[in-house]
Design a protein around this motif. Sequence first.
Motif, mmCIF file in Angstrom:
data_model
loop_
_atom_site.group_PDB
_atom_site.id
_atom_site.type_symbol
_atom_site.label_atom_id
_atom_site.label_comp_id
_atom_site.label_asym_id
_atom_site.label_seq_id
_atom_site.Cartn_x
_atom_site.Cartn_y
_atom_site.Cartn_z
ATOM 1 N N GLU A 213 16.261 75.143 79.062
ATOM 2 C CA GLU A 213 15.122 75.103 78.142
ATOM 3 C C GLU A 213 14.810 76.494 77.592
ATOM 4 O O GLU A 213 14.481 76.652 76.409
ATOM 5 C CB GLU A 213 13.908 74.514 78.856
ATOM 6 C CG GLU A 213 14.071 73.035 79.201
ATOM 7 C CD GLU A 213 12.944 72.492 80.050
ATOM 8 O OE1 GLU A 213 12.111 73.317 80.507
ATOM 9 O OE2 GLU A 213 12.897 71.272 80.266
ATOM 10 N N ALA A 247 21.930 68.260 73.823
ATOM 11 C CA ALA A 247 20.832 67.320 73.609
ATOM 12 C C ALA A 247 19.535 68.068 73.307
ATOM 13 O O ALA A 247 18.751 67.662 72.426
ATOM 14 C CB ALA A 247 20.670 66.418 74.828
ATOM 15 N N LEU A 248 19.286 69.153 74.035
ATOM 16 C CA LEU A 248 18.095 69.966 73.775
ATOM 17 C C LEU A 248 18.109 70.540 72.362
ATOM 18 O O LEU A 248 17.085 70.536 71.664
ATOM 19 C CB LEU A 248 18.029 71.115 74.787
ATOM 20 C CG LEU A 248 17.345 70.860 76.125
ATOM 21 C CD1 LEU A 248 17.536 72.054 77.040
ATOM 22 C CD2 LEU A 248 15.860 70.569 75.923
ATOM 23 N N ARG A 250 19.766 69.454 69.720
ATOM 24 C CA ARG A 250 19.593 68.390 68.722
ATOM 25 C C ARG A 250 18.124 68.012 68.596
ATOM 26 O O ARG A 250 17.593 67.842 67.499
ATOM 27 C CB ARG A 250 20.404 67.152 69.134
ATOM 28 C CG ARG A 250 21.905 67.286 68.989
ATOM 29 C CD ARG A 250 22.560 65.911 69.140
ATOM 30 N NE ARG A 250 24.008 66.012 69.100
ATOM 31 C CZ ARG A 250 24.794 65.961 70.167
ATOM 32 N NH1 ARG A 250 24.250 65.806 71.386
ATOM 33 N NH2 ARG A 250 26.094 66.055 70.053
ATOM 34 N N GLU A 251 17.476 67.874 69.749
ATOM 35 C CA GLU A 251 16.075 67.446 69.758
ATOM 36 C C GLU A 251 15.169 68.489 69.119
ATOM 37 O O GLU A 251 14.278 68.150 68.329
ATOM 38 C CB GLU A 251 15.650 67.185 71.207
ATOM 39 C CG GLU A 251 14.192 66.776 71.364
ATOM 40 C CD GLU A 251 13.790 66.610 72.815
ATOM 41 O OE1 GLU A 251 12.571 66.573 73.076
ATOM 42 O OE2 GLU A 251 14.673 66.553 73.687
ATOM 43 N N ARG A 252 15.388 69.758 69.430
ATOM 44 C CA ARG A 252 14.469 70.800 68.958
ATOM 45 C C ARG A 252 14.748 71.274 67.536
ATOM 46 O O ARG A 252 13.823 71.580 66.787
ATOM 47 C CB ARG A 252 14.518 72.002 69.903
ATOM 48 C CG ARG A 252 13.978 71.716 71.278
ATOM 49 C CD ARG A 252 13.685 72.973 72.032
ATOM 50 N NE ARG A 252 13.218 72.694 73.386
ATOM 51 C CZ ARG A 252 12.778 73.620 74.225
ATOM 52 N NH1 ARG A 252 12.746 74.889 73.845
ATOM 53 N NH2 ARG A 252 12.381 73.290 75.430
ATOM 54 N N GLY A 254 17.631 69.965 65.456
ATOM 55 C CA GLY A 254 18.449 69.102 64.617
ATOM 56 C C GLY A 254 19.894 69.557 64.494
ATOM 57 O O GLY A 254 20.604 69.156 63.568
ATOM 58 N N GLU A 256 23.785 69.705 64.799
ATOM 59 C CA GLU A 256 24.802 68.677 64.938
ATOM 60 C C GLU A 256 26.212 69.237 64.914
ATOM 61 O O GLU A 256 27.161 68.537 65.248
ATOM 62 C CB GLU A 256 24.655 67.626 63.826
ATOM 63 C CG GLU A 256 23.448 66.715 63.977
ATOM 64 C CD GLU A 256 23.518 65.835 65.229
ATOM 65 O OE1 GLU A 256 24.610 65.672 65.794
ATOM 66 O OE2 GLU A 256 22.458 65.324 65.648
#
Length: 284
Positions: A213, A247-248, A250-252, A254, A256
Amino acid sequence: MPVTILTDSASDLPRDIAEKNGIRVLPLLVFLGEQEFRDGETMNPKDMFDGMREGKVYKTAQVPLHEFRKTFQELAEKKEPCLYVAFSSELSGTYQSAVLARNEVLEDYPDFQLEILDTKCASLGFGLVVLRAAELARQGLPMEELVSEVSRHASHMEHIFTVDNLEYLQRGGRVSRAAAFIGGLLNIKPVLHVESGRLVPLEKIRGRRKVFERMAAIMGERGDHVKEQLIGISHGDDLEAVETLKALLRERFGCESFLVSQIGGVVGAHAGPGTLALFFLNRM
């Protein structure tokens, strides 16, 4: 004639990516006792990380001078201009060996167009710089402009990483023996970065998930339009950690577009299994 891009195995570029982009890669050396391996060629990083988990100790050495001399002479005879994009001179003597070899070859081939760039980068951050060099070379940039643009790209490459076990950094003198012992007891994970070509500790965090994180948070603080960037992630035999970090991101943000690679033998011998590294460009 387009400029040939030459680099070394500390860039941790997957072999198929290097070949696809016409990048020549010279291997550094890894040793297990008297046994010698060529990083990226005869060294299987997975085998090395398994060995390190069993207590085996691996040592490393720079690209030999004669390898540079042979490669430079071959290119000089073909009259192919070359840019050697090099591993940080603060972490290896490879850059200095390349300079010595260039001086020797230029005595016999004074018109050979050869430039050597000390990226001050490592692992896949270094690899992303090499990929940029190959892209610019394909565009036909003249040598002077190519060197300038690649140097600028390297100067803005961020390296944010953590290790699972401080013991390996302790062996290399990056942390004290006491800090490694206490860190292991308390589940303390360091966050480090590269500054002026050197590994520099940033923070100590308890718990691996919190480290991921924090790495993402640092990317948010330092990165520039990271959603549009090709993000580099290298790992020491830990694909699960890679997926967690992706995943972090992508979530925070975007993100890709990722380039993922296993850390090679030379970097991995010092960082150890469980290492996770994140690479992106800061504000240029």
